[in-house]
Write a protein that holds these residues in place. Structure first.
Motif, PDB file in Angstrom:
ATOM      1  N   PHE A   1       1.188   2.040   0.544  1.00  0.00           N
ATOM      2  CA  PHE A   1       1.259   2.861  -0.671  1.00  0.00           C
ATOM      3  C   PHE A   1       0.076   2.599  -1.597  1.00  0.00           C
ATOM      4  O   PHE A   1      -0.565   3.524  -2.088  1.00  0.00           O
ATOM      5  CB  PHE A   1       2.570   2.566  -1.398  1.00  0.00           C
ATOM      6  CG  PHE A   1       2.723   3.283  -2.715  1.00  0.00           C
ATOM      7  CD1 PHE A   1       2.315   2.697  -3.909  1.00  0.00           C
ATOM      8  CD2 PHE A   1       3.276   4.551  -2.759  1.00  0.00           C
ATOM      9  CE1 PHE A   1       2.443   3.363  -5.110  1.00  0.00           C
ATOM     10  CE2 PHE A   1       3.419   5.225  -3.961  1.00  0.00           C
ATOM     11  CZ  PHE A   1       3.003   4.629  -5.149  1.00  0.00           C
ATOM     12  N   ALA A   2      -0.238   1.348  -1.855  1.00  0.00           N
ATOM     13  CA  ALA A   2      -1.219   0.991  -2.887  1.00  0.00           C
ATOM     14  C   ALA A   2      -2.633   1.456  -2.555  1.00  0.00           C
ATOM     15  O   ALA A   2      -3.445   1.657  -3.461  1.00  0.00           O
ATOM     16  CB  ALA A   2      -1.196  -0.517  -3.112  1.00  0.00           C
ATOM     17  N   ILE A   3      -2.967   1.626  -1.288  1.00  0.00           N
ATOM     18  CA  ILE A   3      -4.348   1.935  -0.921  1.00  0.00           C
ATOM     19  C   ILE A   3      -4.597   3.420  -0.738  1.00  0.00           C
ATOM     20  O   ILE A   3      -5.732   3.835  -0.497  1.00  0.00           O
ATOM     21  CB  ILE A   3      -4.751   1.200   0.369  1.00  0.00           C
ATOM     22  CG1 ILE A   3      -3.922   1.701   1.567  1.00  0.00           C
ATOM     23  CG2 ILE A   3      -4.619  -0.307   0.199  1.00  0.00           C
ATOM     24  CD1 ILE A   3      -4.406   1.156   2.892  1.00  0.00           C
ATOM     25  N   ASN A   4      -3.552   4.220  -0.862  1.00  0.00           N
ATOM     26  CA  ASN A   4      -3.679   5.645  -0.606  1.00  0.00           C
ATOM     27  C   ASN A   4      -3.647   6.490  -1.867  1.00  0.00           C
ATOM     28  O   ASN A   4      -2.959   6.151  -2.835  1.00  0.00           O
ATOM     29  CB  ASN A   4      -2.542   6.120   0.298  1.00  0.00           C
ATOM     30  CG  ASN A   4      -2.743   5.739   1.743  1.00  0.00           C
ATOM     31  OD1 ASN A   4      -3.656   6.221   2.398  1.00  0.00           O
ATOM     32  ND2 ASN A   4      -1.901   4.867   2.250  1.00  0.00           N
ATOM     33  N   ALA A   5      -4.393   7.595  -1.827  1.00  0.00           N
ATOM     34  CA  ALA A   5      -4.251   8.604  -2.875  1.00  0.00           C
ATOM     35  C   ALA A   5      -2.910   9.299  -2.660  1.00  0.00           C
ATOM     36  O   ALA A   5      -2.612   9.743  -1.553  1.00  0.00           O
ATOM     37  CB  ALA A   5      -5.383   9.619  -2.791  1.00  0.00           C
ATOM     38  N   MET A   6      -2.130   9.384  -3.714  1.00  0.00           N
ATOM     39  CA  MET A   6      -0.796   9.966  -3.634  1.00  0.00           C
ATOM     40  C   MET A   6      -0.737  11.270  -4.423  1.00  0.00           C
ATOM     41  O   MET A   6      -1.512  11.475  -5.371  1.00  0.00           O
ATOM     42  CB  MET A   6       0.248   8.999  -4.208  1.00  0.00           C
ATOM     43  CG  MET A   6       0.376   7.693  -3.473  1.00  0.00           C
ATOM     44  SD  MET A   6       1.021   7.880  -1.795  1.00  0.00           S
ATOM     45  CE  MET A   6       2.654   8.566  -2.118  1.00  0.00           C
TER      46      MET A   6
ATOM     47  N   THR B   1      -5.564   8.767  -7.481  1.00  0.00           N
ATOM     48  CA  THR B   1      -6.221   7.873  -6.539  1.00  0.00           C
ATOM     49  C   THR B   1      -5.544   6.506  -6.544  1.00  0.00           C
ATOM     50  O   THR B   1      -4.709   6.206  -7.409  1.00  0.00           O
ATOM     51  CB  THR B   1      -7.697   7.695  -6.908  1.00  0.00           C
ATOM     52  OG1 THR B   1      -7.766   6.996  -8.169  1.00  0.00           O
ATOM     53  CG2 THR B   1      -8.415   9.030  -7.025  1.00  0.00           C
ATOM     54  N   SER B   2      -5.928   5.668  -5.599  1.00  0.00           N
ATOM     55  CA  SER B   2      -5.362   4.320  -5.554  1.00  0.00           C
ATOM     56  C   SER B   2      -5.679   3.548  -6.835  1.00  0.00           C
ATOM     57  O   SER B   2      -4.903   2.699  -7.265  1.00  0.00           O
ATOM     58  CB  SER B   2      -5.883   3.561  -4.336  1.00  0.00           C
ATOM     59  OG  SER B   2      -7.298   3.492  -4.379  1.00  0.00           O
TER      60      SER B   2
ATOM     61  N   ARG C   1       1.328   5.844 -11.405  1.00  0.00           N
ATOM     62  CA  ARG C   1       1.835   5.063 -10.277  1.00  0.00           C
ATOM     63  C   ARG C   1       1.969   3.605 -10.653  1.00  0.00           C
ATOM     64  O   ARG C   1       1.241   3.102 -11.512  1.00  0.00           O
ATOM     65  CB  ARG C   1       0.910   5.217  -9.062  1.00  0.00           C
ATOM     66  CG  ARG C   1      -0.481   4.650  -9.263  1.00  0.00           C
ATOM     67  CD  ARG C   1      -1.420   5.085  -8.120  1.00  0.00           C
ATOM     68  NE  ARG C   1      -0.989   4.576  -6.829  1.00  0.00           N
ATOM     69  CZ  ARG C   1      -1.438   5.041  -5.660  1.00  0.00           C
ATOM     70  NH1 ARG C   1      -2.319   6.021  -5.634  1.00  0.00           N
ATOM     71  NH2 ARG C   1      -1.006   4.526  -4.521  1.00  0.00           N
TER      72      ARG C   1
ATOM     73  N   ASN D   1       1.759   0.423  -8.380  1.00  0.00           N
ATOM     74  CA  ASN D   1       1.504  -0.034  -7.013  1.00  0.00           C
ATOM     75  C   ASN D   1       2.357  -1.247  -6.647  1.00  0.00           C
ATOM     76  O   ASN D   1       2.764  -1.404  -5.495  1.00  0.00           O
ATOM     77  CB  ASN D   1       0.032  -0.360  -6.826  1.00  0.00           C
ATOM     78  CG  ASN D   1      -0.823   0.895  -6.748  1.00  0.00           C
ATOM     79  OD1 ASN D   1      -0.340   1.976  -6.423  1.00  0.00           O
ATOM     80  ND2 ASN D   1      -2.099   0.758  -7.077  1.00  0.00           N
TER      81      ASN D   1
ATOM     82  N   LYS E   1       5.532   0.180  -5.696  1.00  0.00           N
ATOM     83  CA  LYS E   1       5.410   1.273  -4.720  1.00  0.00           C
ATOM     84  C   LYS E   1       6.135   2.519  -5.219  1.00  0.00           C
ATOM     85  O   LYS E   1       6.912   3.156  -4.478  1.00  0.00           O
ATOM     86  CB  LYS E   1       5.967   0.854  -3.358  1.00  0.00           C
ATOM     87  CG  LYS E   1       5.235  -0.316  -2.726  1.00  0.00           C
ATOM     88  CD  LYS E   1       5.842  -0.663  -1.376  1.00  0.00           C
ATOM     89  CE  LYS E   1       5.270  -1.924  -0.803  1.00  0.00           C
ATOM     90  NZ  LYS E   1       5.920  -2.285   0.483  1.00  0.00           N
TER      91      LYS E   1
ATOM     92  N   VAL F   1       1.395  11.037   0.698  1.00  0.00           N
ATOM     93  CA  VAL F   1      -0.029  10.709   0.798  1.00  0.00           C
ATOM     94  C   VAL F   1      -0.785  12.013   1.049  1.00  0.00           C
ATOM     95  O   VAL F   1      -0.442  12.773   1.949  1.00  0.00           O
ATOM     96  CB  VAL F   1      -0.291   9.712   1.932  1.00  0.00           C
ATOM     97  CG1 VAL F   1      -1.779   9.444   2.071  1.00  0.00           C
ATOM     98  CG2 VAL F   1       0.470   8.425   1.684  1.00  0.00           C
TER      99      VAL F   1
END
Length: 118
Positions: free
Chosen positions: A29-34, A52-53, A71, A73, A76, A97
């Protein structure tokens, strides 16, 4: 197995507010653009808000100035604060994502219904 669980939807009058949440089970979750996507009645699912992350947001013209994406992170969790809601915001809202304006990388959750009506 990635799991996305959206919540916070409901029935609200025009001009009202709602805050949506999305809990993710995936380690990535933390490394992806959501993003938050929505699918209105008879319409294709589309991306309306992205982050973005690192926390930089972006919005579609239809929600800019009214919606705020954020968000956490560590937890999550993805959020969407929706203000000044309009009847045309009525849709099922999903988080995921981002792959493109219409598609996402993970399996879709059940979504949360937002209905704006007087």
């Amino acid at each position: 197995q990635v799991q996305l669980v959206e919540s916070g939807g409901g029935l609200v009058q025009p001009g009202g507010s709602l805050r949506l949440s999305c809990a993710a089970s995936a380690a990535g979750f933390a490394i992806n653009a959501m993003g938050w996507y929505r699918q209105g009645p008879g319409k294709q699912r589309e991306l309306v808000a992205a982050i973005t992350s690192g926390g930089t947001p972006n919005y579609s013209d239809s929600v800019k100035g009214r919606f705020t994406i954020s968000r956490d992170n560590a937890k999550k969790t993805l959020f969407l604060q929706m203000n000044s809601l309009k009847p045309e915001d009525t849709a099922v809202y999903y988080c995921n994502v981002i792959a493109s304006y219409y598609t996402a990388l993970w399996s879709w959750g059940q979504g949360t219904q937002v209905t704006v009506s007087s």
